[in-house]
Design an enzyme around this catalytic site. Sequence first.
Site, short mmCIF file in Angstrom:
data_model
loop_
_atom_site.label_atom_id
_atom_site.label_comp_id
_atom_site.label_asym_id
_atom_site.label_seq_id
_atom_site.Cartn_x
_atom_site.Cartn_y
_atom_site.Cartn_z
N GLN A 133 -56.33 -19.23 31.67
CA GLN A 133 -55.47 -18.22 32.30
C GLN A 133 -55.80 -16.79 31.87
O GLN A 133 -55.18 -15.85 32.36
CB GLN A 133 -53.99 -18.51 31.99
CG GLN A 133 -53.46 -19.80 32.63
CD GLN A 133 -53.38 -19.73 34.15
OE1 GLN A 133 -53.51 -18.67 34.76
NE2 GLN A 133 -53.19 -20.89 34.77
N SER B 247 -62.15 -21.90 33.74
CA SER B 247 -62.15 -22.61 35.02
C SER B 247 -62.30 -21.59 36.15
O SER B 247 -61.57 -20.61 36.20
CB SER B 247 -60.85 -23.38 35.19
OG SER B 247 -60.79 -23.95 36.48
N CYS C 113 -48.63 -29.06 37.54
CA CYS C 113 -48.98 -30.40 37.08
C CYS C 113 -47.77 -31.31 37.06
O CYS C 113 -47.89 -32.52 37.01
CB CYS C 113 -49.58 -30.35 35.69
SG CYS C 113 -50.78 -29.06 35.54
#
Length: 393
Positions: free
Chosen positions: A179, A199, A325
């Site tokens: 993040q 990511s 999630c």
Amino acid sequence: MKRIYLDHNATTPVHPEVADEVCRCLREDFGNAGTLYSYGREAKKLVDDAREMIASVIGAKREEILFTSGGTESDNMAVRGVAYGNINKGRHLITSTIEHHAILETCKALEKEGFEVTYLPVDEYGTIKLDELKNAIRPDTTLITIMHANNETGTIQPVSEIGRIAREKGVAFHTDTVQTYGKLKINVDEMNIDLLSVSAHKLHGPKGVGALYMRKGVRMKPVMFGGHQERKMRPGTHNMPGIAGLGKAAEIASRDMQVEGERLLKLRERLWEGIKANIPHIRLNGHPTERLNNTLNVSFEFVEGESLILSLDDLGICVASGSACTSDSLEPSHVLLAMGCVPEVAHGSLRFSLGRGNTEDEIDLVIQALPKVVERMRSMSPLYREFLKKQGK
Ligand SMILES: *Cc1c(COP(=O)(O)O)cnc(C)c1O
């Protein structure tokens, strides 16, 4: 209906320049970077250029970047790799209760294999205590893994201090920067970071590609076996379009970091002020200042987060409850619970996470829409009616 996307901590739209680069690579760079002839050399150059770009953002060396399939794989690789690679020193790891599931579930799996894990608690803002970290370190501790900023609340951990403690004690330090990479300034040397996860799809890049920074000299065992790619730590033919896209996304994010960060902070504060002024019985989750510029997590008492999301979705507004999630389960967020939030309040929480495309007009539309939706839901809540009665209203 024009939709308003406010869930950038779950995933981000691909930047047009990134999409162009991915398509160009798919069309033109089909070579295997492990081959010797020109196609292979061209592919290798593309991979190396992306590696250089990704390394430069965090002050790392090119050869310290390994390409993976994303944040989850990078987290798994770092934790397992260091745990297995240092068994002769010990089997104790330290993490926190508010990590992403990619870390928590890996730790749980290692516990079943005979490793010991200390899960550090957090305070009401979601921050770990450095004293507790110091006390948790033992002679057999081989890894500290603490995320940089939390995906649900945006709370930023004191990573530099954690790194200093880890280095003093000779323990490897991994941080999940999924993040924060490209959003906050990171320097792996100044912050004593040994391993770090990235990511692409969280920074306007494609899904299914990421990177792991692994400091030279860190002892790690591979968890996958095959070819010689990625220092034999992560074998397999390179995901060329993904890697090219990640390189481009990293370039754009670091180029615009300052300006975009300030812009998002303004939008976030506008949203928070608007919510605060128009909706009673709410609370901010996360640190008031040490927090990602794009993240606002708010609990609305007497409201069900899931119903709120669906009502907002009917208006074209896309936000998250708890975390992406856990969106398919009714378990309240483990992060909010760890911060001392009671389950009922955790259930009524929304996460707004802003990104590149968002505008002031969009924020104003949300500020207009939200109070009505919350008011309607509360009017149907027996708990809220009881609460009002007690207050004599
Ligand atoms: C999204 C996210 C991950 C997982 O990354 P993927 O690329 O989706 O596997 C890991 N950690 C954090 C903090 C995240 O926000």
